[in-house]
Design an enzyme around this catalytic site. Sequence first.
Site, short mmCIF file in Angstrom:
data_model
loop_
_atom_site.label_atom_id
_atom_site.label_comp_id
_atom_site.label_asym_id
_atom_site.label_seq_id
_atom_site.Cartn_x
_atom_site.Cartn_y
_atom_site.Cartn_z
N GLY A 195 -26.66 -17.42 1.87
CA GLY A 195 -26.93 -16.05 1.87
C GLY A 195 -25.84 -15.12 1.99
O GLY A 195 -25.53 -14.19 1.18
N ASN A 221 -22.79 -15.79 1.58
CA ASN A 221 -21.58 -16.12 0.86
C ASN A 221 -22.09 -15.19 -0.58
O ASN A 221 -21.12 -14.47 -1.41
CB ASN A 221 -21.65 -17.40 0.32
CG ASN A 221 -20.91 -18.37 1.47
OD1 ASN A 221 -20.63 -17.81 2.55
ND2 ASN A 221 -21.04 -19.66 1.54
N GLU A 268 -32.11 -21.43 2.97
CA GLU A 268 -31.72 -22.02 4.66
C GLU A 268 -32.54 -20.94 5.43
O GLU A 268 -32.19 -20.84 6.61
CB GLU A 268 -30.15 -21.73 4.35
CG GLU A 268 -29.44 -22.62 3.60
CD GLU A 268 -27.89 -22.62 3.91
OE1 GLU A 268 -27.21 -23.79 3.57
OE2 GLU A 268 -27.46 -21.53 4.07
N GLU A 325 -19.47 -29.78 -15.43
CA GLU A 325 -20.27 -29.93 -16.77
C GLU A 325 -20.58 -28.38 -17.33
O GLU A 325 -21.58 -28.24 -18.28
CB GLU A 325 -21.29 -30.86 -17.00
CG GLU A 325 -20.71 -32.21 -16.71
CD GLU A 325 -21.70 -33.21 -16.74
OE1 GLU A 325 -22.88 -33.12 -17.37
OE2 GLU A 325 -21.87 -34.19 -15.76
N GLY A 326 -20.54 -27.30 -16.47
CA GLY A 326 -21.04 -26.07 -16.84
C GLY A 326 -22.55 -25.91 -16.34
O GLY A 326 -22.84 -26.15 -15.24
N THR A 354 -16.47 -25.49 -2.14
CA THR A 354 -17.65 -24.81 -1.22
C THR A 354 -17.77 -23.34 -1.75
O THR A 354 -17.05 -22.47 -1.83
CB THR A 354 -17.00 -24.70 0.13
OG1 THR A 354 -16.49 -26.00 0.37
CG2 THR A 354 -18.06 -24.61 1.22
N ASP A 394 -22.93 -20.38 -4.66
CA ASP A 394 -23.16 -19.11 -4.37
C ASP A 394 -22.63 -17.95 -5.18
O ASP A 394 -23.17 -17.12 -5.68
CB ASP A 394 -22.71 -18.95 -3.10
CG ASP A 394 -23.39 -19.97 -1.89
OD1 ASP A 394 -24.49 -20.21 -2.15
OD2 ASP A 394 -22.76 -20.44 -1.05
#
Length: 306
Positions: free
Chosen positions: A45, A47, A143, A224-225, A249, A253
Site C-alpha cells: 500500500g 509503496n 495485505e 515478459e511485459g 522489489t 507496486d
Amino acid sequence: MIDRKPVIVVIGSLNMDIVIEADRQPQMGETILGNKITFLPGGKGANQAVALARLGARTVMIGAVGNDAFGQQMIASLDREGVDTSGIKIVDGEVTGLASILLAQGDNCIVCIPGANAHCTPEDVERNLSIIEAADMILLQMEIPLDTIRYTITTAKRLGKRVILNPAPATPLPADLLEQVDYLTPNFSELQILLETNEGNVTELIKQMQVRKVDHIIVTQGDEGATFVGQDGLVGRVSSHKVNVVDTTGAGDAFNAGLAFSIAMNESLKDAVFFANATAAQAVTKYGAQNGMPNIEDVKKLLSEL
Ligand code: RIB
C-alpha cells in the site's frame, strides 16, 4: 484527460522492509551467510502511495501502523513524499508490519508479518468516508483483512468510484467481490491462485477470469511485459522495456500506481498499461521499493524513447 491532479486513495499496508542480500536463496533447513542488511519503508500500500505521489497524484493513504519507531518512520517517509497520511491509524500494543525480503540472483522472495495491518478495519474506511467520496480512483492490495477490502469495494461502488484491486498476496476470492472490481491486476502466479489452477497459459486463464465478470484484467508478467483485456474482450499485450535491473522489489507496486494514475487521468486501458509498464521499468533500475519509484518525467522520458 483531466486538467487537474487526480485524487487517488490507497487503502493498504505499511511494512518496514528488512532487506537481506545474499548470493543465492538457501535451501529449506540450510544456513548461508548474507552480504548486507537494510531497513527500508515498504508495504504494497505505502509503496503504491509513494509512486502515485511522485507521478503527481493527490494521494491519500488509509492504513494502520504500530505505536513504535518503525510506525513513526513509515508515516514520516510518506509525509516527506507528500502523501496525505491523515487516514493512517496508530494501533497501541501492536507492531508495525514487517517484511523479510531476500534479494538474490536478480530476484526476491518476501515473507510479511502483518502486525498493525491486520487492524485496518471497515470502521477505519467508514471513518474516512469523505476521503473516498472525494476520490477519482480507489487502489487496494491484499495485505489488509479481506473484510476491509470487501467493505471498501462495496462502499466505493455505492459511491460510483472506480476500483483497482491488486490481488497480492493472492488468495481465492468470492465471486460477489470479484464482480465489483473494475480493474484486477494479478501477476501470472497470482492469477493461478485466484483461479485455483496450475494449468493454462495467460490468455486461457484470462478467459476463465472473464467468466467471473471482472471488467478489466491486467496480468503483469515481469520481463515478459503484461497482457490485458478490457470490456471489449480484446486481448492486448505490451512487452517489457530493456533496462538495467537493480532491484525488482516493488515493481508490481509501481505498475499498479502507474495504471491507477493513468486511468484516473481518463487514458484508455491500452495507454494506461503502457504507462504502467514504463513506471515499473523505471522502478527496477533503482534499489529499494519506495526509493525506486520514478517521477512523471522519468516515465515520460522512457515512453518517448520507444
Ligand atoms: O511489493 C513489495 C512489498 O511487498 C514490499 O515492500 C514488502 O513490504 C511487501 O509488502
